[in-house]
Design an enzyme around this catalytic site. Structure first.
Site, PDB file in Angstrom:
ATOM      1  N   GLY A  14       0.818  -1.215   0.000  1.00 24.31           N
ATOM      2  CA  GLY A  14       0.000   0.000   0.000  1.00 24.31           C
ATOM      3  C   GLY A  14       0.842   1.252   0.000  1.00 24.31           C
ATOM      4  O   GLY A  14       0.528   2.215   0.697  1.00 24.31           O
ATOM      5  N   ALA A  15       1.908   1.253  -0.808  1.00 24.85           N
ATOM      6  CA  ALA A  15       2.876   2.353  -0.761  1.00 24.85           C
ATOM      7  C   ALA A  15       2.654   3.395  -1.839  1.00 24.85           C
ATOM      8  O   ALA A  15       3.477   4.290  -2.007  1.00 24.85           O
ATOM      9  CB  ALA A  15       4.294   1.793  -0.869  1.00 24.85           C
ATOM     10  N   SER A  39      -2.302  -1.501  -5.667  1.00 20.75           N
ATOM     11  CA  SER A  39      -3.329  -2.366  -6.237  1.00 20.75           C
ATOM     12  C   SER A  39      -4.321  -1.634  -7.115  1.00 20.75           C
ATOM     13  O   SER A  39      -4.945  -2.247  -7.984  1.00 20.75           O
ATOM     14  CB  SER A  39      -4.094  -3.101  -5.120  1.00 20.75           C
ATOM     15  OG  SER A  39      -4.819  -2.176  -4.324  1.00 20.75           O
ATOM     16  N   VAL A  66      -3.176  -7.581  -2.103  1.00 24.13           N
ATOM     17  CA  VAL A  66      -2.715  -8.420  -1.002  1.00 24.13           C
ATOM     18  C   VAL A  66      -3.858  -9.148  -0.303  1.00 24.13           C
ATOM     19  O   VAL A  66      -3.616  -9.991   0.563  1.00 24.13           O
ATOM     20  CB  VAL A  66      -1.881  -7.610   0.022  1.00 24.13           C
ATOM     21  CG1 VAL A  66      -0.616  -7.073  -0.620  1.00 24.13           C
ATOM     22  CG2 VAL A  66      -2.705  -6.487   0.646  1.00 24.13           C
ATOM     23  N   ASN A  92       1.470  -2.516   5.424  1.00 23.76           N
ATOM     24  CA  ASN A  92       0.742  -1.274   5.647  1.00 23.76           C
ATOM     25  C   ASN A  92      -0.637  -1.255   4.989  1.00 23.76           C
ATOM     26  O   ASN A  92      -1.549  -0.578   5.466  1.00 23.76           O
ATOM     27  CB  ASN A  92       1.579  -0.100   5.099  1.00 23.76           C
ATOM     28  CG  ASN A  92       0.761   1.159   4.908  1.00 23.76           C
ATOM     29  OD1 ASN A  92       0.420   1.851   5.868  1.00 23.76           O
ATOM     30  ND2 ASN A  92       0.442   1.477   3.657  1.00 23.76           N
ATOM     31  N   SER A 144      -3.960   0.066  14.234  1.00 23.27           N
ATOM     32  CA  SER A 144      -4.782   1.271  14.355  1.00 23.27           C
ATOM     33  C   SER A 144      -5.312   1.399  15.769  1.00 23.27           C
ATOM     34  O   SER A 144      -5.571   0.391  16.443  1.00 23.27           O
ATOM     35  CB  SER A 144      -5.968   1.201  13.382  1.00 23.27           C
ATOM     36  OG  SER A 144      -6.901   2.236  13.636  1.00 23.27           O
ATOM     37  N   TYR A 159     -13.293  -3.892  10.963  1.00 22.45           N
ATOM     38  CA  TYR A 159     -12.000  -3.216  10.841  1.00 22.45           C
ATOM     39  C   TYR A 159     -11.244  -3.299  12.160  1.00 22.45           C
ATOM     40  O   TYR A 159     -10.048  -3.618  12.185  1.00 22.45           O
ATOM     41  CB  TYR A 159     -12.211  -1.764  10.437  1.00 22.45           C
ATOM     42  CG  TYR A 159     -10.938  -0.969  10.273  1.00 22.45           C
ATOM     43  CD1 TYR A 159     -10.255  -0.965   9.060  1.00 22.45           C
ATOM     44  CD2 TYR A 159     -10.414  -0.208  11.319  1.00 22.45           C
ATOM     45  CE1 TYR A 159      -9.090  -0.240   8.897  1.00 22.45           C
ATOM     46  CE2 TYR A 159      -9.254   0.525  11.168  1.00 22.45           C
ATOM     47  CZ  TYR A 159      -8.592   0.509   9.957  1.00 22.45           C
ATOM     48  OH  TYR A 159      -7.429   1.235   9.810  1.00 22.45           O
ATOM     49  N   LYS A 163      -7.537  -5.132  12.887  1.00 22.27           N
ATOM     50  CA  LYS A 163      -6.371  -4.402  13.371  1.00 22.27           C
ATOM     51  C   LYS A 163      -5.916  -4.892  14.748  1.00 22.27           C
ATOM     52  O   LYS A 163      -4.722  -4.848  15.067  1.00 22.27           O
ATOM     53  CB  LYS A 163      -6.678  -2.903  13.408  1.00 22.27           C
ATOM     54  CG  LYS A 163      -6.817  -2.273  12.027  1.00 22.27           C
ATOM     55  CD  LYS A 163      -5.532  -2.385  11.225  1.00 22.27           C
ATOM     56  CE  LYS A 163      -5.589  -1.602   9.924  1.00 22.27           C
ATOM     57  NZ  LYS A 163      -4.319  -1.635   9.171  1.00 22.27           N
TER      58      LYS A 163
END
Length: 259
Positions: A14-15, A39, A66, A92, A144, A159, A163
């Protein structure tokens, strides 16, 4: 004292933008060769790569969702083709969710868990054998505050569960990777998704004096976080300075959560 990552191969999921972009920039500045995973937004990923290579660094963009295990494996293979075995894994990539528990379809649960949690498992499974064989590895996951609160903004229980599970998985990697691999989690609070150059700001910023709140909790440092704040914590964990720290969760949230 240097960071000890010059020439190391780093994979950042996720860069293409946001926190991942900030992490990629920071690693590249310290001499790491960076695989910029993306992605959906190829242009954003190429922008990240262009900024790194334009500054004299090495980077390559690799597309992979991913949330799919076969694409995680392919991502690792293509990273190895580009630069060699992955030595630093920054997990990430993450997605939110729009529904409460009673309205959540099975497909949404599975997608959020797969991207936010299972991807780290799949990537770690793929890179850990080489890290152990070479007696060096660094894994940093991005969790998170919502993993502690259970909800926040438009992200809810699914979510939060993903996390929170990521923290336990990170500890498992730390146990099973020892003594050669360190694995640690970063727990951001509210964070701006633009890097300093996009914001037109310098980092670190000057002290802020107006009260700031995140999820109803006061942020003692009076500002939301930035990708640079998260990237600085990543650099500590992957650098020689953090070589005796593993299995830990570092809250980078301006003091909004002090567990």
């Amino acid at each position: 004292m240097g960071t000890g990552i010059d020439g190391r191969v780093a994979l950042v999921t996720g860069a293409g933008h946001g926190i991942g972009r900030g992490i990629a920039y920071a690693l590249a500045r310290e001499g790491a060769r960076v695989v910029v995973n993306w992605s959906r937004d190829e242009a954003a990923a190429e922008h990240t790569v262009g900024r790194i290579t334009g500054a004299g660094g090495e980077a390559e963009a690799v597309k992979a969702d991913v949330g799919e295990i076969d694409q995680c494996n392919e991502l690792v293979r293509r990273s190895e083709d580009a630069f060699g075995p992955v030595e630093i894994l920054i997990s990430n990539a993450g997605i939110g969710q729009p529904h409460h528990i009673v309205d959540t379809p099975d497909e949404e649960w599975e997608r959020v868990i797969n991207v936010n949690l299972r991807a780290t498992f799949a990537l770690a499974r793929a890179v850990m054998p080489s890290m152990i064989a070479h007696q060096y590895g660094r894994v940093v996951t991005i969790s998170s505050n919502i993993g502690f609160f259970g909800k926040g903004g438009a992200s809810f229980a699914t979510y939060g569960a993903s996390k929170a599970g990521l923290i336990a998985l990170t500890k498992g990697i730390a146990h099973e990777g020892a003594p050669y691999i360190t694995a640690n989690a970063i727990v951001p609070g509210g964070t701006n998704r633009q890097t300093a150059d996009e914001r037109g700001e310098l980092w670190p910023p000057p002290p802020a004096h107006d009260d700031k709140f995140f999820l109803g909790w006061r942020v003692p440092l009076n500002r939301i976080g930035t990708p640079e704040d998260i990237a600085a914590a990543v650099l500590f964990f992957v650098s020689d300075a953090g070589c005796y720290v593993t299995g830990q969760s570092l809250h980078v949230s301006g003091g909004s959560l002090m567990p």
